[in-house]
Every structure is written in structure tokens, then in C-alpha cells.
Motif scaffolding. Structure first.
Motif, mmCIF file in Angstrom:
data_model
loop_
_atom_site.group_PDB
_atom_site.id
_atom_site.type_symbol
_atom_site.label_atom_id
_atom_site.label_comp_id
_atom_site.label_asym_id
_atom_site.label_seq_id
_atom_site.Cartn_x
_atom_site.Cartn_y
_atom_site.Cartn_z
ATOM 1 N N MET A 1 0.844 -1.168 0.000
ATOM 2 C CA MET A 1 0.000 0.000 0.000
ATOM 3 C C MET A 1 0.893 1.236 0.000
ATOM 4 O O MET A 1 1.877 1.309 0.724
ATOM 5 N N THR A 2 0.529 2.197 -0.788
ATOM 6 C CA THR A 2 1.351 3.402 -0.898
ATOM 7 C C THR A 2 0.827 4.502 0.004
ATOM 8 O O THR A 2 -0.352 4.539 0.359
ATOM 9 N N THR A 3 1.677 5.410 0.346
ATOM 10 C CA THR A 3 1.296 6.553 1.185
ATOM 11 C C THR A 3 0.727 7.645 0.291
ATOM 12 O O THR A 3 1.335 7.994 -0.726
ATOM 13 N N PRO A 4 -0.444 8.198 0.623
ATOM 14 C CA PRO A 4 -1.018 9.251 -0.216
ATOM 15 C C PRO A 4 -0.191 10.534 -0.086
ATOM 16 O O PRO A 4 0.472 10.760 0.924
ATOM 17 N N PRO A 5 -0.216 11.353 -1.108
ATOM 18 C CA PRO A 5 0.511 12.621 -1.016
ATOM 19 C C PRO A 5 -0.096 13.492 0.091
ATOM 20 O O PRO A 5 -1.266 13.363 0.444
ATOM 21 N N SER A 6 0.709 14.392 0.639
ATOM 22 C CA SER A 6 0.266 15.183 1.791
ATOM 23 C C SER A 6 -0.901 16.106 1.454
ATOM 24 O O SER A 6 -1.681 16.449 2.322
ATOM 25 N N ASP A 7 -1.047 16.518 0.201
ATOM 26 C CA ASP A 7 -2.153 17.419 -0.151
ATOM 27 C C ASP A 7 -3.455 16.655 -0.406
ATOM 28 O O ASP A 7 -4.496 17.258 -0.618
ATOM 29 N N ALA A 8 -3.440 15.326 -0.313
ATOM 30 C CA ALA A 8 -4.633 14.533 -0.568
ATOM 31 C C ALA A 8 -5.249 13.994 0.730
ATOM 32 O O ALA A 8 -5.992 13.028 0.698
ATOM 33 N N LEU A 9 -4.945 14.622 1.846
ATOM 34 C CA LEU A 9 -5.517 14.166 3.108
ATOM 35 C C LEU A 9 -7.009 14.454 3.139
ATOM 36 O O LEU A 9 -7.492 15.427 2.564
ATOM 37 N N LEU A 10 -7.763 13.607 3.835
ATOM 38 C CA LEU A 10 -9.205 13.779 3.903
ATOM 39 C C LEU A 10 -9.607 14.951 4.788
ATOM 40 O O LEU A 10 -10.592 15.621 4.527
ATOM 41 N N PHE A 11 -8.856 15.208 5.842
ATOM 42 C CA PHE A 11 -9.161 16.318 6.732
ATOM 43 C C PHE A 11 -7.879 16.751 7.416
ATOM 44 O O PHE A 11 -6.907 16.005 7.478
ATOM 45 N N GLU A 12 -7.897 17.979 7.932
ATOM 46 C CA GLU A 12 -6.719 18.496 8.613
ATOM 47 C C GLU A 12 -6.846 18.237 10.103
ATOM 48 O O GLU A 12 -7.899 18.434 10.699
ATOM 49 N N VAL A 13 -5.781 17.802 10.686
ATOM 50 C CA VAL A 13 -5.742 17.543 12.120
ATOM 51 C C VAL A 13 -4.936 18.667 12.757
ATOM 52 O O VAL A 13 -3.820 18.949 12.325
ATOM 53 N N PRO A 14 -5.507 19.336 13.775
ATOM 54 C CA PRO A 14 -4.742 20.410 14.406
ATOM 55 C C PRO A 14 -3.528 19.863 15.154
ATOM 56 O O PRO A 14 -3.506 18.707 15.584
ATOM 57 N N ALA A 15 -2.547 20.704 15.306
ATOM 58 C CA ALA A 15 -1.340 20.312 16.018
ATOM 59 C C ALA A 15 -1.697 20.044 17.481
ATOM 60 O O ALA A 15 -2.567 20.707 18.041
ATOM 61 N N PRO A 16 -1.056 19.073 18.100
ATOM 62 C CA PRO A 16 -1.361 18.796 19.510
ATOM 63 C C PRO A 16 -0.951 19.978 20.389
ATOM 64 O O PRO A 16 -0.043 20.751 20.051
ATOM 65 N N LEU A 17 -1.631 20.106 21.513
ATOM 66 C CA LEU A 17 -1.325 21.187 22.438
ATOM 67 C C LEU A 17 0.004 20.934 23.128
ATOM 68 O O LEU A 17 0.392 19.782 23.356
ATOM 69 N N THR A 18 0.674 22.010 23.480
ATOM 70 C CA THR A 18 1.914 21.881 24.240
ATOM 71 C C THR A 18 1.549 21.490 25.673
ATOM 72 O O THR A 18 0.396 21.648 26.094
ATOM 73 N N PRO A 19 2.502 20.991 26.438
ATOM 74 C CA PRO A 19 2.181 20.631 27.828
ATOM 75 C C PRO A 19 1.626 21.805 28.638
ATOM 76 O O PRO A 19 0.714 21.629 29.446
ATOM 77 N N ILE A 20 2.117 22.998 28.419
ATOM 78 C CA ILE A 20 1.613 24.171 29.151
ATOM 79 C C ILE A 20 0.176 24.470 28.741
ATOM 80 O O ILE A 20 -0.677 24.756 29.590
ATOM 81 N N GLU A 21 -0.124 24.384 27.457
ATOM 82 C CA GLU A 21 -1.493 24.625 26.986
ATOM 83 C C GLU A 21 -2.445 23.565 27.537
ATOM 84 O O GLU A 21 -3.568 23.886 27.934
ATOM 85 N N ARG A 22 -1.995 22.326 27.581
ATOM 86 C CA ARG A 22 -2.827 21.256 28.148
ATOM 87 C C ARG A 22 -3.100 21.504 29.622
ATOM 88 O O ARG A 22 -4.204 21.291 30.112
ATOM 89 N N LEU A 23 -2.090 21.983 30.348
ATOM 90 C CA LEU A 23 -2.256 22.286 31.761
ATOM 91 C C LEU A 23 -3.244 23.434 31.962
ATOM 92 O O LEU A 23 -4.084 23.392 32.866
ATOM 93 N N LEU A 24 -3.183 24.454 31.111
ATOM 94 C CA LEU A 24 -4.116 25.576 31.216
ATOM 95 C C LEU A 24 -5.546 25.136 30.912
ATOM 96 O O LEU A 24 -6.492 25.581 31.571
#
Length: 64
Positions: A1-24
Motif C-alpha cells: 500500500m502506498t502513502t497518499p501525497p500530503s495534499d490529498a488528506l481527507l481532513f486536517e488535524v490540528p497540532a497537539p497542544l503543548t504541555p503548558i497549553e494542556r495544563l491551562l
């Protein structure tokens, strides 16, 4: 199975929160939870309990 190109993703996933943001975020949830326990009518749009419920009446007249 091949990896799809990065511009063909079905949806965008936000970047995970930093530890400080998670704590807040956790601190905010903790504060809101405790405030809801301490002040139950503060978050509800209804009238205060005293205005919603009638005053209990005694079946027998009280002495002056």
C-alpha cells in the motif's frame, strides 16, 4: 500500500497542544467544575430557587 501525497488528506488535524497549553485547559475545566458545584444557579439561566418555588406554609398557625 502506498502513502497518499500530503495534499490529498481527507481532513486536517490540528497540532497537539503543548504541555503548558494542556495544563491551562485542565485548570480551566477544574475551575469551571468547582464553580458549578459551589454556585449551581450561577450557570443556569433560570430564576433563583427562591423565586421559582413557593414558600412552604405550615399546616398549623404559629404563635406570635
Amino acid at each position: 500500500m502506498t502513502t497518499p501525497p500530503s495534499d490529498a488528506l481527507l481532513f486536517e488535524v490540528p497540532a497537539p497542544l503543548t504541555p503548558i497549553e494542556r495544563l491551562l485547559v485542565l485548570a480551566d475545566q477544574y475551575t469551571r467544575h468547582n464553580d458549578a458545584i459551589d454556585y449551581p444557579n450561577l450557570s443556569s439561566p433560570r430564576a433563583p430557587i427562591r423565586a421559582r418555588t413557593p414558600t412552604p406554609r405550615s399546616a398549623w398557625p404559629t404563635r406570635p
